[in-house]
Enzyme design. Structure first.
Site, mmCIF file in Angstrom:
data_model
loop_
_atom_site.group_PDB
_atom_site.id
_atom_site.type_symbol
_atom_site.label_atom_id
_atom_site.label_comp_id
_atom_site.label_asym_id
_atom_site.label_seq_id
_atom_site.Cartn_x
_atom_site.Cartn_y
_atom_site.Cartn_z
ATOM 1 N N LYS A 13 -0.233 43.852 -9.710
ATOM 2 C CA LYS A 13 -1.393 44.472 -10.354
ATOM 3 C C LYS A 13 -2.095 45.443 -9.408
ATOM 4 C CE LYS A 13 -3.653 40.632 -11.201
ATOM 5 N NZ LYS A 13 -2.779 39.610 -10.605
ATOM 6 N N ARG A 88 -9.916 36.891 -15.940
ATOM 7 C CA ARG A 88 -8.920 35.868 -15.621
ATOM 8 C C ARG A 88 -9.083 34.636 -16.497
ATOM 9 N NH1 ARG A 88 -7.943 37.579 -9.994
ATOM 10 N NH2 ARG A 88 -6.197 36.465 -9.086
ATOM 11 N N ARG A 123 3.915 39.168 1.084
ATOM 12 C CA ARG A 123 2.819 40.121 0.852
ATOM 13 C C ARG A 123 1.934 40.252 2.078
ATOM 14 N NH1 ARG A 123 -1.154 39.896 -4.225
ATOM 15 N NH2 ARG A 123 -1.924 37.939 -3.369
ATOM 16 N N ARG A 156 -2.733 37.158 3.676
ATOM 17 C CA ARG A 156 -3.900 36.457 3.152
ATOM 18 C C ARG A 156 -3.713 34.958 3.297
ATOM 19 N NH1 ARG A 156 -4.920 38.906 -2.759
ATOM 20 N NH2 ARG A 156 -5.355 36.707 -3.135
ATOM 21 N N ARG A 167 -2.329 28.505 -7.409
ATOM 22 C CA ARG A 167 -2.742 29.760 -8.057
ATOM 23 C C ARG A 167 -1.859 30.052 -9.278
ATOM 24 N NH1 ARG A 167 -2.285 33.744 -3.472
ATOM 25 N NH2 ARG A 167 -3.218 35.280 -4.834
HETATM 26 P P1 AMP Z 1 -6.853 38.183 -6.172
HETATM 27 O O1 AMP Z 1 -7.022 39.046 -4.974
HETATM 28 O O2 AMP Z 1 -7.041 38.926 -7.461
HETATM 29 O O3 AMP Z 1 -5.576 37.382 -6.147
HETATM 30 O O4 AMP Z 1 -8.041 37.114 -6.117
HETATM 31 C C1 AMP Z 1 -8.169 36.219 -5.026
HETATM 32 C C2 AMP Z 1 -9.037 35.035 -5.421
HETATM 33 O O5 AMP Z 1 -10.340 35.492 -5.803
HETATM 34 C C3 AMP Z 1 -8.533 34.250 -6.632
HETATM 35 O O6 AMP Z 1 -7.555 33.282 -6.292
HETATM 36 C C4 AMP Z 1 -9.829 33.619 -7.126
HETATM 37 O O7 AMP Z 1 -10.217 32.537 -6.288
HETATM 38 C C5 AMP Z 1 -10.835 34.748 -6.897
HETATM 39 N N1 AMP Z 1 -10.950 35.651 -8.064
HETATM 40 C C6 AMP Z 1 -10.637 36.968 -8.135
HETATM 41 N N2 AMP Z 1 -10.887 37.471 -9.350
HETATM 42 C C7 AMP Z 1 -11.357 36.429 -10.089
HETATM 43 C C8 AMP Z 1 -11.773 36.287 -11.439
HETATM 44 N N3 AMP Z 1 -11.760 37.326 -12.288
HETATM 45 N N4 AMP Z 1 -12.204 35.063 -11.843
HETATM 46 C C9 AMP Z 1 -12.236 34.010 -10.994
HETATM 47 N N5 AMP Z 1 -11.848 34.070 -9.722
HETATM 48 C C10 AMP Z 1 -11.402 35.270 -9.258
#
Ligand code: AMP
Length: 210
Positions: A13, A88, A123, A156, A167
């Site tokens: 994404k 999400r 990643r 990360r 996740r």
């Molecule tokens: P990402 O970088 O998009 O994988 O997000 C990393 C982490 O941030 C996720 O595993 C969640 O803990 C949190 N997070 C990011 N976006 C959201 C969202 N829209 N709703 C809830 N948690 C989020």
């Protein structure tokens, strides 16, 4: 043009949002990047979010919805934006509708779970600008240095294998229902994630007619 990119963590994404962002000149909004910056800066939201993120759980809807609302009110979003990692959950998607945000298209990037596990293991992300790389499929030109901003490129903490499993489970339980949510609204296009980033980009750009 207001777009949503949907897909499991590691489906691509962020990478594809960067491609569309430079092609269409509209900002990429990654709630994950905003949250990581908030954690780093020790803000109130960051303090609330950290434990959830470290465990690979979702941050509560009210926190993320508040962050998103503030971000899309900024002037660079006036001509549109690309949401990467939001919504999400179904309540987050409903919150967008309540805010009166009209979504033009939702692109789902579909990648099998087994591939997701391999992708997340390799990643790497830039600590400064959030740009995303993969050691094999999309490496930086100089090791450990971001091509875009020269920042430090790291793995990360939540890409560790045990956290990845949680996740993925969270994705299937809480986020995958959004596929039907947006299908029902006639907004969804599904793109099959390819192993070459540029091949996926062609499909994604076709889907947004860019
Ligand atoms: P990402 O970088 O998009 O994988 O997000 C990393 C982490 O941030 C996720 O595993 C969640 O803990 C949190 N997070 C990011 N976006 C959201 C969202 N829209 N709703 C809830 N948690 C989020």
């Amino acid at each position: 043009m207001n777009l949503i990119l949907l897909g499991a963590p590691g489906a691509g994404k962020g990478t594809q949002a960067e491609v569309i962002s430079s092609k269409l000149g509209i900002p990429q909004i990654s709630t994950g990047n905003i949250l990581r910056a908030a954690v780093k800066n020790g803000t109130e939201w960051g303090l609330k979010a950290k434990a959830f993120m470290d465990a690979g759980d979702l941050v509560p809807d009210d926190v993320v919805i508040g962050i998103l609302k503030d971000r899309i009110a900024e002037s660079d979003c006036a001509k549109g934006f690309i949401l990467d990692g939001f919504p999400r959950t179904v309540p987050q998607a409903e919150a967008l509708e309540t805010m009166g945000v009209v979504i033009d298209k939702v692109i789902e990037i579909s990648v099998p779970d087994e591939d997701i596990k391999n992708r997340l293991g390799g990643r790497r992300v830039c600590e400064s600008c959030g740009a995303s790389y993969h050691v094999e499929f999309n490496p930086t030109k100089a090791e450990g240095v971001c091509d875009k901003c020269g920042g430090k490129v790291v793995q990360r903490a939540d890409d560790a294998p045990e956290t990845v499993l949680n996740r993925l489970a969270t994705y299937h339980e809480a986020t995958a229902p959004l596929v039907d949510f947006y299908k029902g609204r006639g907004k969804l296009t599904t793109v099959i994630g390819q192993s070459e980033v540029s091949d996926t980009s062609k499909l994604v750009l076709d889907a947004v007619n860019a």
